[in-house]
Design an enzyme around this catalytic site. Structure first.
Site, PDB file in Angstrom:
ATOM      1  N   ARG A   1       0.713  -1.100  -0.162  1.00 12.18           N
ATOM      2  CA  ARG A   1      -0.072  -0.008   0.110  1.00 12.18           C
ATOM      3  C   ARG A   1       0.737   1.168   0.059  1.00 12.18           C
ATOM      4  O   ARG A   1       0.516   2.313  -0.744  1.00 12.18           O
ATOM      5  CB  ARG A   1      -1.074  -0.174   1.145  1.00 12.18           C
ATOM      6  CG  ARG A   1      -1.119   0.993   2.042  1.00 12.18           C
ATOM      7  CD  ARG A   1      -1.983   0.441   3.026  1.00 12.18           C
ATOM      8  NE  ARG A   1      -1.935  -1.059   3.057  1.00 12.18           N
ATOM      9  CZ  ARG A   1      -2.953  -2.033   3.519  1.00 12.18           C
ATOM     10  NH1 ARG A   1      -4.158  -1.593   3.541  1.00 12.18           N
ATOM     11  NH2 ARG A   1      -2.774  -3.195   3.348  1.00 12.18           N
ATOM     12  N   THR A   2       1.977   1.155   1.012  1.00 15.34           N
ATOM     13  CA  THR A   2       2.758   2.557   0.845  1.00 15.34           C
ATOM     14  C   THR A   2       3.409   2.731  -0.535  1.00 15.34           C
ATOM     15  O   THR A   2       3.258   3.821  -1.135  1.00 15.34           O
ATOM     16  CB  THR A   2       3.783   2.454   1.980  1.00 15.34           C
ATOM     17  OG1 THR A   2       3.138   2.005   3.149  1.00 15.34           O
ATOM     18  CG2 THR A   2       4.306   3.818   1.969  1.00 15.34           C
TER      19      THR A   2
ATOM     20  N   LYS B   1      24.035  -4.159   5.085  1.00 17.31           N
ATOM     21  CA  LYS B   1      22.880  -3.245   4.757  1.00 17.31           C
ATOM     22  C   LYS B   1      23.159  -1.731   4.300  1.00 17.31           C
ATOM     23  O   LYS B   1      22.966  -1.003   3.482  1.00 17.31           O
ATOM     24  CB  LYS B   1      22.072  -3.028   6.016  1.00 17.31           C
ATOM     25  CG  LYS B   1      20.925  -4.021   6.288  1.00 17.31           C
ATOM     26  CD  LYS B   1      20.158  -3.956   7.404  1.00 17.31           C
ATOM     27  CE  LYS B   1      19.356  -5.365   7.534  1.00 17.31           C
ATOM     28  NZ  LYS B   1      18.754  -5.369   8.831  1.00 17.31           N
TER      29      LYS B   1
ATOM     30  N   ARG C   1      12.184   2.879   1.958  1.00 14.20           N
ATOM     31  CA  ARG C   1      11.898   2.247   3.028  1.00 14.20           C
ATOM     32  C   ARG C   1      12.936   1.301   3.384  1.00 14.20           C
ATOM     33  O   ARG C   1      13.233   0.403   2.385  1.00 14.20           O
ATOM     34  CB  ARG C   1      10.551   1.583   2.879  1.00 14.20           C
ATOM     35  CG  ARG C   1      10.421   0.202   3.830  1.00 14.20           C
ATOM     36  CD  ARG C   1       8.855  -0.416   3.589  1.00 14.20           C
ATOM     37  NE  ARG C   1       7.976   0.493   4.079  1.00 14.20           N
ATOM     38  CZ  ARG C   1       6.814   0.176   4.444  1.00 14.20           C
ATOM     39  NH1 ARG C   1       6.596  -0.915   4.124  1.00 14.20           N
ATOM     40  NH2 ARG C   1       5.770   1.103   4.811  1.00 14.20           N
TER      41      ARG C   1
ATOM     42  N   HIS D   1       7.699   5.965  10.428  1.00 18.74           N
ATOM     43  CA  HIS D   1       6.813   5.795   9.185  1.00 18.74           C
ATOM     44  C   HIS D   1       5.960   7.403   9.232  1.00 18.74           C
ATOM     45  O   HIS D   1       4.768   7.152   9.490  1.00 18.74           O
ATOM     46  CB  HIS D   1       5.866   4.627   9.223  1.00 18.74           C
ATOM     47  CG  HIS D   1       5.403   4.253   8.062  1.00 18.74           C
ATOM     48  ND1 HIS D   1       5.362   5.164   6.977  1.00 18.74           N
ATOM     49  CD2 HIS D   1       4.649   3.180   7.438  1.00 18.74           C
ATOM     50  CE1 HIS D   1       4.682   4.319   5.823  1.00 18.74           C
ATOM     51  NE2 HIS D   1       4.235   3.439   6.168  1.00 18.74           N
TER      52      HIS D   1
END
Lengths: 314, 178
Positions: free
Chosen positions: A66-67, A94, A116, A144
């Site tokens: 959704r985001t 990372k 994200r 968020h």
């Protein structure tokens, strides 16, 4: 009808990294802008040329439906070009992955990176590394911000104001960036926040952030205006912290029995995706007091506002 | 160069505009009046009231914010905040009166025309301005003009102030940043 005189721009940020660092006025600017953008989605041609010729990159190192979709559609409604960059994070390096990716993306000449990432602070880190704007779409369990904004926007739409509202945020608080962003925004705008969850997933230290910490859902059920049910994040919860699913539902799920003890006009929210029957009963989620789909609709307006504002410095 | 127009001047100009509208549009047909924020919106409100008193019974009114359509968005430094647009009627096939306070370069009107096209296809669009100060940079002219200001230097501002937003009705020509 009252008419405002010409507004002076009060937005000065190139990035949206967290709600913790925003002032109440800055949050209000975003919410008011979202109001203006909401109208665009009601037109027969749902598009304005504000970001024509700009490039927005969706860089998602974690799953999102959704985001990511919401940001892509928001950028497209502003006439920006959208690139999708999705990659699962390698758990060993990372940092390196993020830098490499950022440099590659930047070399393509983009204006906004929507990021994200599973590591808290990654958006801040990226903002220091690149020249373009960075919008945090979720960094680990940290924040968020656009979810926090769309949640307060939806509450403001429902109640007319945020000040004085009593908002319960329920579930796995420790692992929730949604809870943190909501907490910051609601506190700044004058709501009272009650965090509800088992002691293993909600430590007393949250009181220092200005919230009431409660381990017994039933003790506050009748006094709140809004209940924001968090998703049980099976992928983040370590089994020793987490009770069994049945126990969780019994103690912290929004069941029909609990719902009937709520205020008559209680507003039910959930950031999605829902585990129906676990943290929230299906017919409550789909019922008339649920704002869950409004949250999704409003997310689009809020993200249009954010993309417009972070690129508004010229 | 005259630099000051008071409340009576504004009132006369608006009355003259109402007369012009009455001969341009028919009072028994639908008419959409769309004001450009901020002062065009106020003017549109006033015109609507005056026209209703003259027998225009089928007026729809809307408000346009053109911020998102400006062609100088990437050049003007900090972008202005966007305020809501409210056009709650179907423009298709309707005659539209577009209303702004001052006509200068024509760029706002260009932006407004582009915005209107996203709402539908009106039968006709006429442009009304309270004051035309000259200085066009685009091939755009007004159909109905309240006041024509002559020889205004480019670096001067023409400030239209209206009671609803500024507590006073006046038009003042003044150097910028005063």
């Amino acid at each position: 009808m009252t008419l405002a005189s010409d507004d002076k721009p009060r937005w000065t940020r190139k990035h949206l990294l967290s709600l913790e660092e925003l002032s109440a006025d800055e949050i209000r600017v975003i919410l008011d802008q979202a109001d203006a953008f909401k109208e665009v989605s009601t037109r027969s041609i749902k598009k304005v040329p504000a970001l024509r010729g700009r490039v927005v990159v969706n860089a998602f190192f974690e799953d999102s439906t959704r985001t990511r979709t919401s940001f892509a559609l928001a950028a497209q409604r502003l006439s920006a070009d959208v690139i999708d960059f999705s990659e699962k994070t390698s758990s060993t390096n990372k940092g390196e992955t993020l830098i490499d990716t950022a440099r590659n993306i930047e070399a393509m000449g983009v204006d906004v990176i929507v990021v994200r990432h599973g590591a808290a602070g990654s958006a801040h880190y990226l903002a220091r590394t690149v020249k373009c704007s960075v919008v945090n779409a979720g960094d680990g369990a940290h924040e968020h911000p656009t979810q926090g904004l769309l949640d307060v926007y939806t509450m403001r739409e429902r109640f007319g104001k945020i000040e004085g509202l009593k908002v319960a945020i329920v579930g796995d608080i420790a692992n929730s960036r949604v809870a943190r962003s909501n907490l910051w925004a609601l506190n700044k705008l004058g709501a009272e926040v009650i965090l509800v969850g088992p002691p293993t997933l909600l430590s007393r230290s949250f009181e220092q952030l200005g919230a009431r910490v409660v381990h017994d859902f039933d003790s506050i059920i009748g006094e709140v205006d809004v209940i924001n049910m968090l998703r049980v994040q099976f992928e983040r919860v370590k089994s020793s912290q987490f009770p069994s699913v049945r126990e969780f539902t019994r103690l912290f799920g929004l069941t029909w029995d609990r719902f009937q003890r709520c205020k008559k006009d209680v507003f039910i929210m959930h950031p999605g995706p829902m585990n129906r029957g676990i943290e929230i009963q299906s017919d409550i989620a789909d019922g008339p007091q649920s704002g869950i789909l409004q949250q999704v609709t409003n997310g689009l307006s809020v993200r249009m506002a954010v993309l417009y504002l972070v690129t508004s410095l010229g | 160069m005259r630099t000051q127009y008071d409340a009576d001047d504004v009132k006369r100009a608006i009355a003259a505009l109402v007369d012009q509208i009455a001969v341009t549009f028919s009072h028994d047909k639908p008419l959409g009046i769309i004001g450009i924020r901020t002062r065009g919106e106020v003017l549109a409100q006033r015109l609507t009231q005056l026209l209703k008193a003259r027998g225009f019974a089928r007026i729809e009114r809307g408000t346009l914010d053109i911020t998102l359509y400006r062609d100088d968005l990437s050049e003007i430094g900090p972008k202005p905040l966007v305020r809501p647009t409210a056009v709650d009627f179907d423009l298709a096939g309707m005659p539209i009166l577009l209303v702004d306070d001052v006509l200068f370069t024509g760029r706002s009107i260009r932006a407004a025309l582009t915005a209107l096209a996203d709402f539908g296809r009106p039968a006709v669009i006429r442009l009304l301005v309270l004051a035309d100060r000259g200085g066009r940079e685009l091939p755009i002219q007004a159909d109905l003009v309240g006041l024509t200001l002559k020889d205004v230097p480019r670096e001067h501002r023409v400030n239209v102030r209206l009671k609803e937003t500024d507590q006073v009705d006046e038009i003042v020509v003044e150097p910028r940043n005063t």
